[in-house]
Design a protein around this motif. Structure first.
Motif, PDB file in Angstrom:
ATOM      1  N   HIS A   1      -3.167  -1.909  -8.739  1.00 56.04           N
ATOM      2  CA  HIS A   1      -3.792  -0.545  -8.717  1.00 56.04           C
ATOM      3  C   HIS A   1      -3.139   0.573  -7.801  1.00 56.04           C
ATOM      4  CE1 HIS A   1      -5.891  -1.572  -5.189  1.00 56.04           C
ATOM      5  NE2 HIS A   1      -5.910  -2.463  -5.369  1.00 56.04           N
ATOM      6  N   CYS A   2      -2.237  -0.041  -6.806  1.00 57.85           N
ATOM      7  CA  CYS A   2      -1.770   1.021  -5.946  1.00 57.85           C
ATOM      8  C   CYS A   2      -0.463   0.212  -5.439  1.00 57.85           C
ATOM      9  CB  CYS A   2      -2.568   1.231  -4.764  1.00 57.85           C
ATOM     10  SG  CYS A   2      -2.207   2.654  -3.939  1.00 57.85           S
ATOM     11  N   GLN A   3       0.718   0.756  -5.848  1.00 55.92           N
ATOM     12  CA  GLN A   3       1.901   0.148  -5.483  1.00 55.92           C
ATOM     13  C   GLN A   3       2.041   0.132  -4.163  1.00 55.92           C
ATOM     14  OE1 GLN A   3       5.193   2.118  -7.353  1.00 55.92           O
ATOM     15  NE2 GLN A   3       6.654   0.540  -6.936  1.00 55.92           N
ATOM     16  N   GLY A   4       2.677  -0.815  -3.282  1.00 54.91           N
ATOM     17  CA  GLY A   4       2.940  -1.041  -2.091  1.00 54.91           C
ATOM     18  C   GLY A   4       1.621  -1.587  -1.193  1.00 54.91           C
ATOM     19  N   TYR A   5       0.602  -1.391  -1.784  1.00 56.63           N
ATOM     20  CA  TYR A   5      -0.670  -1.760  -0.922  1.00 56.63           C
ATOM     21  C   TYR A   5      -1.564  -2.809  -1.679  1.00 56.63           C
ATOM     22  CZ  TYR A   5       0.521   2.325   1.705  1.00 56.63           C
ATOM     23  OH  TYR A   5       1.359   3.069   2.401  1.00 56.63           O
ATOM     24  N   ASN A   6      -1.072  -3.447  -2.858  1.00 60.64           N
ATOM     25  CA  ASN A   6      -1.885  -4.383  -3.595  1.00 60.64           C
ATOM     26  C   ASN A   6      -2.394  -5.631  -2.996  1.00 60.64           C
ATOM     27  OD1 ASN A   6      -2.315  -2.818  -6.097  1.00 60.64           O
ATOM     28  ND2 ASN A   6      -0.023  -3.161  -6.620  1.00 60.64           N
TER      29      ASN A   6
ATOM     30  N   HIS B   1     -10.014   4.447   0.940  1.00 63.76           N
ATOM     31  CA  HIS B   1      -8.959   5.569   0.652  1.00 63.76           C
ATOM     32  C   HIS B   1      -9.268   5.812  -0.778  1.00 63.76           C
ATOM     33  CE1 HIS B   1      -6.794   4.795   4.368  1.00 63.76           C
ATOM     34  NE2 HIS B   1      -7.379   3.619   4.038  1.00 63.76           N
ATOM     35  N   GLY B   2      -8.498   7.303  -1.020  1.00 63.34           N
ATOM     36  CA  GLY B   2      -8.448   7.538  -2.616  1.00 63.34           C
ATOM     37  C   GLY B   2      -6.983   7.375  -2.746  1.00 63.34           C
ATOM     38  N   HIS B   3      -6.715   7.105  -4.226  1.00 63.28           N
ATOM     39  CA  HIS B   3      -5.357   6.575  -4.511  1.00 63.28           C
ATOM     40  C   HIS B   3      -4.489   7.781  -4.290  1.00 63.28           C
ATOM     41  CE1 HIS B   3      -2.634   5.588  -8.457  1.00 63.28           C
ATOM     42  NE2 HIS B   3      -2.385   4.895  -7.495  1.00 63.28           N
ATOM     43  N   ARG B   4      -4.903   9.092  -4.470  1.00 66.70           N
ATOM     44  CA  ARG B   4      -4.065   9.957  -4.145  1.00 66.70           C
ATOM     45  C   ARG B   4      -3.361  10.162  -2.766  1.00 66.70           C
ATOM     46  NH1 ARG B   4      -8.683  14.748  -4.566  1.00 66.70           N
ATOM     47  NH2 ARG B   4      -9.566  14.384  -2.631  1.00 66.70           N
ATOM     48  N   GLU B   5      -4.119   9.404  -1.864  1.00 64.05           N
ATOM     49  CA  GLU B   5      -3.460   9.132  -0.512  1.00 64.05           C
ATOM     50  C   GLU B   5      -1.968   8.371  -0.709  1.00 64.05           C
ATOM     51  OE1 GLU B   5      -6.087   7.815   2.623  1.00 64.05           O
ATOM     52  OE2 GLU B   5      -7.517   8.468   1.236  1.00 64.05           O
ATOM     53  N   PHE B   6      -1.811   7.569  -1.931  1.00 64.30           N
ATOM     54  CA  PHE B   6      -0.695   6.683  -1.768  1.00 64.30           C
ATOM     55  C   PHE B   6       0.403   7.140  -3.057  1.00 64.30           C
ATOM     56  CE2 PHE B   6      -4.397   4.494  -0.191  1.00 64.30           C
ATOM     57  CZ  PHE B   6      -3.780   4.137   0.936  1.00 64.30           C
ATOM     58  N   ALA B   7      -0.178   7.898  -3.941  1.00 68.78           N
ATOM     59  CA  ALA B   7       0.541   8.384  -5.165  1.00 68.78           C
ATOM     60  C   ALA B   7       0.436   9.769  -5.349  1.00 68.78           C
ATOM     61  CB  ALA B   7       0.241   7.568  -6.161  1.00 68.78           C
ATOM     62  N   ALA B   8       1.282  10.521  -5.780  1.00 66.15           N
ATOM     63  CA  ALA B   8       1.186  11.824  -6.435  1.00 66.15           C
ATOM     64  C   ALA B   8       0.359  11.959  -7.573  1.00 66.15           C
ATOM     65  CB  ALA B   8       2.673  12.612  -6.726  1.00 66.15           C
ATOM     66  N   LYS B   9      -0.874  11.858  -7.172  1.00 68.30           N
ATOM     67  CA  LYS B   9      -1.870  11.926  -8.475  1.00 68.30           C
ATOM     68  C   LYS B   9      -3.226  12.725  -7.979  1.00 68.30           C
ATOM     69  CE  LYS B   9      -0.408   7.854 -10.549  1.00 68.30           C
ATOM     70  NZ  LYS B   9      -0.622   6.968 -11.887  1.00 68.30           N
ATOM     71  N   ALA B  10      -4.146  13.083  -8.676  1.00 68.06           N
ATOM     72  CA  ALA B  10      -5.389  13.641  -8.372  1.00 68.06           C
ATOM     73  C   ALA B  10      -6.314  12.619  -8.116  1.00 68.06           C
ATOM     74  CB  ALA B  10      -5.848  14.600  -9.413  1.00 68.06           C
ATOM     75  N   CYS B  11      -6.125  11.346  -8.494  1.00 67.26           N
ATOM     76  CA  CYS B  11      -6.905  10.193  -8.481  1.00 67.26           C
ATOM     77  C   CYS B  11      -7.456   9.925  -7.215  1.00 67.26           C
ATOM     78  CB  CYS B  11      -6.202   8.839  -9.049  1.00 67.26           C
ATOM     79  SG  CYS B  11      -7.192   7.576  -9.225  1.00 67.26           S
ATOM     80  N   PRO B  12      -8.730   9.709  -7.070  1.00 69.51           N
ATOM     81  CA  PRO B  12      -9.888   9.470  -7.984  1.00 69.51           C
ATOM     82  C   PRO B  12     -10.545  10.933  -8.229  1.00 69.51           C
ATOM     83  CG  PRO B  12     -10.743   9.114  -5.635  1.00 69.51           C
ATOM     84  CD  PRO B  12      -9.145   9.643  -5.419  1.00 69.51           C
TER      85      PRO B  12
END
Length: 132
Positions: free
Chosen positions: A61-66, A114-125
């Motif tokens: 679900h989160c590259q590098g942190y799974n 954390h929100g996914h957006r902390e680790f990826a260039a996305k608005a998620c969650p």
């Protein structure tokens, strides 16, 4: 059991009010080459909590942190147009998310949220996780 130090929150990036199931997400993730659903939990519109991937298994679900995280997704995250990011959580989803996080914090007392957006260039969650 693997070491868990983060809970990472996601949305399914589906339009407001659209019902999505664990089976739907599992199918989508398999179509993208994953072995199955990447989230450990999914919270439906009615606030019911459903297991995706077992906690013992590393998420996808989160590259590098799974390897050291738990992935939780709520159904929604987009306005009805299917494009505009938005906090579409129902009151039931908000309550369920708080309860699930509380339960997981009891089991894994040192986790950070954390929100996914902390680790990826996305608005998620699509909401500020500090304001849970």
């Amino acid at each position: 059991m693997r070491t868990i130090n983060r809970i990472i929150l996601h949305c399914t990036a589906t339009p407001r009010g659209r019902h999505v199931t664990v089976s739907d997400i599992d199918r989508w993730h398999k179509a993208r080459g994953s072995s199955g659903i990447g989230y450990h939990y999914v919270i439906y519109l009615d606030g019911s909590i459903h297991e995706g991937r077992p906690l013992e298994r590393i998420g996808a679900h989160c590259q590098g942190y799974n390897a050291t995280s738990i992935g939780i997704a709520y159904v929604g995250g987009l306005e009805s147009d299917g494009k505009t990011p938005a906090d579409t959580r129902t009151d039931a989803q908000k309550t369920a998310l708080r309860n699930l996080i509380g339960m997981l914090q009891e089991r894994f007392p040192d986790v950070t949220i954390h929100g996914h957006r902390e680790f990826a260039a996305k608005a998620c969650p699509c909401f500020d996780v500090l304001g849970l």
